[in-house]
Scaffold this active site. Structure first.
Site, short mmCIF file in Angstrom:
data_model
loop_
_atom_site.label_atom_id
_atom_site.label_comp_id
_atom_site.label_asym_id
_atom_site.label_seq_id
_atom_site.Cartn_x
_atom_site.Cartn_y
_atom_site.Cartn_z
N GLY A 29 -0.35 -4.49 7.94
CA GLY A 29 -1.16 -4.43 6.99
C GLY A 29 -0.54 -3.63 5.70
N CYS A 30 -1.13 -4.09 4.39
CA CYS A 30 -0.59 -3.45 3.17
C CYS A 30 -0.70 -1.97 3.22
CB CYS A 30 -1.12 -4.01 1.93
SG CYS A 30 -2.82 -4.14 1.86
N TYR A 31 -1.94 -1.52 3.43
CA TYR A 31 -2.31 -0.08 3.39
C TYR A 31 -1.62 0.73 4.43
CZ TYR A 31 -6.34 -0.49 0.28
OH TYR A 31 -7.12 -0.74 -0.83
N THR A 89 1.39 0.03 5.82
CA THR A 89 2.65 0.17 5.64
C THR A 89 3.01 1.40 4.54
OG1 THR A 89 3.10 -2.45 5.86
CG2 THR A 89 4.71 -1.07 4.33
#
Lengths: 351, 351, 351, 351
Positions: C154-156, C158
């Site tokens: 996921g972006c967060y 990462t």
């Protein structure tokens, strides 16, 4: 002590409904007494719009749109619903006798055929067109004061007509070959869920839309033709700005004769000197949308381009306030015998 | 008919000066009677800020900052100038007897040594510190009403202190280990020409700055220590938002005991029920900066994170209005015997 | 001359699908050979996304999602579809033998029960979880290279995991009491029509959401626990930024021992010296989201707040590129035996 | 293996210098070998622009602008400095024999008197004007390939000229009465500290500037006159958009004869079919600035407004890449014998 006037609002989930609710919190003589929305019925207004909490009207319960019920609870009724619904609600409201300000386009065009052609829906209430008054206070204050059905102008027409008015009236420009290159903030596109108006589709970008075929064209032409005393066909071309509010109309018109900028500017100042809202900028000044944010002001900047023989008029308004709900409230003021700017004397929020 | 109070403003070229001029146009009991700015002296106010044209005060001519002259023309004087200039102007103003609301940080910290340490300039008017009242109306209304020199709070402290007040007062949280992760719109950075605040440096980006060393830290600690009854050291960390206005403080604090969210929420509602401006959102609600835009509101959202034993308080204000000029006007209202919210009851501009 | 690798993409109407299509136009060794979308099937890719016109892949016709057909036309298959669809497509793809990079959360959590609890949908393909490799190249490059099913982070997570990695590995911070205050651009909210992500609802505003209960929390805790060697519970709190792209995670952690900033900084530089993408800023430097726009970079700024005993780590990525599609492509590179940064060496677009 | 070409850059603190540095990091055949800036001399490029860290060129030390030294270290020299400095640097560079691409306006106008009139500074290097080639690759590729001094076009002229080219060439429009209503992102205003380009002065607002008197007017007229075969006087009117990058030119021209939109569209497609960068949108399509962000593309949308007898051409570019540094690099490619689009084949960053 004056009696408080009661305002009804049908249509609350869009930006024009929200804006009207906002403006009414600050009105010294009128209060929101009835608010209706099919999708939000049953909620407290303050829960629906937390921005309005602890302000007058926050405790109102949103109702289903029932015009008879509305009429019993208000002195003037604002319609902030789609064109077809507005026709029916307006007819019902007139039948029960309540005064109406309609924010849709249903009654703006005096020619029902033109309406049907541009809007591609039938006009089910043609008889009411005769009764409707076009609600641009600077042009039609007296008629508005006596009206029971006011067709509130579109946002682009408001900026365009006010921008062109003095130059046409004083004969500085011809009515041929007028081009209006208009730019509007995204609130003009409404509040319905749609991919093209998502943040990531609008932000940090810019585009034109509906060039030469926007439905505000016949409305502008109708009023400019009346000003020019002859049918006018003009080119109206809208663009989408990555801002919340604001319309900037850049208007190109051919100069008639050889007036100086001094003459043109002085005539504009004279023309609007008694208007509370039209502000002609000093010579050389150009308007900015932020300078009218949240207000009724229309700021006008004048450029004489002698190289190409054109007058370039920049006319700037807030599309939600001046171009919709604030103007509706000004019309209601006139209809109710109040000063046109009652409750509408805010300063722009800048920055 | 009440007599009109006269307000003076020294410092006009920044956003707080502009905001005060904006708010005064709508004040029913106070008018701008004197405005001064070194850089803009000689101009009409309406020419300097076209947004204010056709509004009360637009015809005022901007003067040089001369406190004796100012004092002769106003009942209360607002200082919107740098810290060091504010010290001198405040002293002059006190000498000639005019009441002062100082928007700088010059008189906010009761401890002059702390001021000198954090602000890295000498405090030339230490004697005035005893006289100065910290101008947070919710906490110090009575003292403000009797004051002749009010130190107007900083923007971050306003959001942080109001956010923490009820939870500390009712003992729901400890005063150890408080972290404030704050985000502010770019108007907080002021209006001086500088590359880091150019549009293309701020827009579509986000960054932290001055982590752990922002000068509002001791101001927050001073007030929170008073609330906690013991010295508090906390972590304050600001970030720059690509918005014009708005502060969002996300405050992390450790829960004391085992209160339920219902209890915490009810206590907050009770605490602020008589405040015109602090709005506790419904349980589960989270505030948005746009909901307070242009206003005095402080919106508070409460989250109980049982997994990690923390109360997360989101506290949101408009940094220019509530966090500076509007609060200054509220203080002036109290000093002049007016209701605290006189002229400050606007609805947020949304969108 | 190397043979060209063929990439398939299922799910094209969202921002991650668009971003993958964008990145593949510039890949020197891989081309888009199959693209599928239920809603857009039948269109040319260049007609669907005019931004891609005249670029490699523009002439591809979008297909219905048919995994068997996809598998026949590609060497690696990207899934940019909802979690439940991803489970089924991944199972089909594994059955026909094609390598898969799944951009959903379906296979990120090693514990299916945790998935079901946080995502509130059943996990229909638990057996595949053992096979799936968590696709963070800096941590698991070897495993990714040997995998046939990669769960793209996921972006967060990462931003959070890369931000915490070195400080935990070198023992500068404890794993107790970690708070992550994260801010994301609006593209992270996806491209479906919805009122809360309209331009006028996001622009010029800021708000928190899902405090303490965002579904990326267990993903971050899973990886941080592995790093810490013990179960870690942390506080993760997201906010919505009015920008298109970018995540800024401000991470608060308690210092262990008494390291100097010099020591902490040097260890971070050492830790990431061979990484093509993790950039540790000079001492005192703080990252900005614009500096990583459109790229794989993760910029890290370190602040030692001795007053409160905390290390504050700012970790910044582009949520669409590094936080989704670019990372997926890096994983595909590794799975196909290419250098991890093949086709991913762009400079940030700034401004 | 090809030998690497060396590029020099004088002027680094503005957006065009930054953009050139960005583009050169991705160029497969040319590298930045010399960078100079009076204000930043002595710094590492990667320290000056953290966005470029870990990319080719980051370790370069910024020098003082010394043309002899530059010439010794590069095959082609880019000048991104003010007009007057560019004249001198270009003359020095020609004297020592290095090829020059000048991004200023110093050598764009073939008529030095016109330059002096519009730019209000003397032209100190008139002799060089004969040698200079106007660097619009679509029109002058052969001349550019043979040139040693290229005058890189302005941003507005690039969008305007490419937009008008085919319609004039095929005779669909007259060259009388052309109006260009242009809108540009704020990066076009440069990176110097100034109040009017602060974030809070530009964000969420829109305004016109320099109507009828912008200095790009004679440059557009020069090239359009050549295309029309006769002197053309047109109306050029710029506006400031609250976006980082992007120019949208809305061009109004009177139709000649009675061509259909099919004919006009087909001619445009034919005209640009071999251009790597000019993209004619499908009939009815309108361009968006985000679709060209960070690239060399020029997107063209065509509207035939039969009601008013006009062709409306929307021409859209990225002002920094296509309108400045990317075009400069394309010119350098041609001058060095490389394909025009070498290193310039990026996909737009969208969103």
């Amino acid at each position: 002590m004056h009696e408080e006037l009661r305002a009804g609002l049908v249509g609350l989930s869009g930006y024009t409904g929200m804006e009207l609710a906002r403006l009414l919190t600050a009105h010294p003589r009128m209060r929101l007494s009835f608010a209706a929305s099919r999708s939000e019925a049953g909620k407290r207004l303050g829960d629906q719009y937390p921005a309005l909490e602890k302000l007058p009207g926050a405790d109102l319960i949103i109702r289903q749109p029932d015009i008879t019920q509305a009429a019993a609870q208000c002195d003037v009724l604002f319609l902030a619903v789609p064109h077809d619904a507005a026709m029916e609600f307006a007819a019902e409201a007139r039948a029960v006798g309540v005064a109406v300000v309609d924010l849709s386009a249903a009654f703006r065009l005096r020619d029902a055929d033109s309406f049907e052609q541009w809007y591609a829906i039938p006009h089910s209430r043609r008889a009411l067109l005769k009764e409707a008054v076009y609600g641009l206070p600077e042009l039609y204050a007296d008629a508005i004061a006596g009206a029971r059905l006011v067709a509130n102008p579109g946002c682009y027409p408001t900026a365009s007509i006010l921008g062109l008015y003095a130059a046409l009236k004083y004969g500085f420009i011809g009515s041929e070959d007028i081009i209006i290159d208009a730019k509007s903030g995204a609130s003009g596109a409404g509040r319905k869920a749609a991919v093209p108006t998502l943040f990531c589709e609008v932000h940090d970008s810019f585009r034109a839309y509906n060039l030469g075929k926007h439905r505000h064209t016949p409305e502008i032409e109708q009023e400019v033709s009346l000003m020019a005393g002859a049918p006018v066909r003009l080119s109206f071309n809208p663009h989408l700005l990555p801002v919340d509010r604001g319309i900037h109309a850049t208007i190109y018109a051919k100069i008639k004769g050889s007036p100086t900028l001094d003459e043109i500017h002085a005539a504009h100042v004279e023309c609007w000197k008694n208007s509370p809202w039209v502000r002609v900028l000093p010579k050389g000044g150009l308007p900015e949308t932020r300078n009218v944010r949240g207000t009724m002001f229309c700021d006008i900047g004048l450029t004489l381009d002698s190289r190409t023989g054109r007058l370039i008029i920049c006319s700037v308004i807030d599309n939600l306030c001046r171009g919709a709900s604030g103007q509706a409230l000004a019309n209601a003021n006139l209809m109710c015998g109040l000063p046109v700017d009652c409750g509408l004397a805010q300063a722009p929020l800048m920055p």
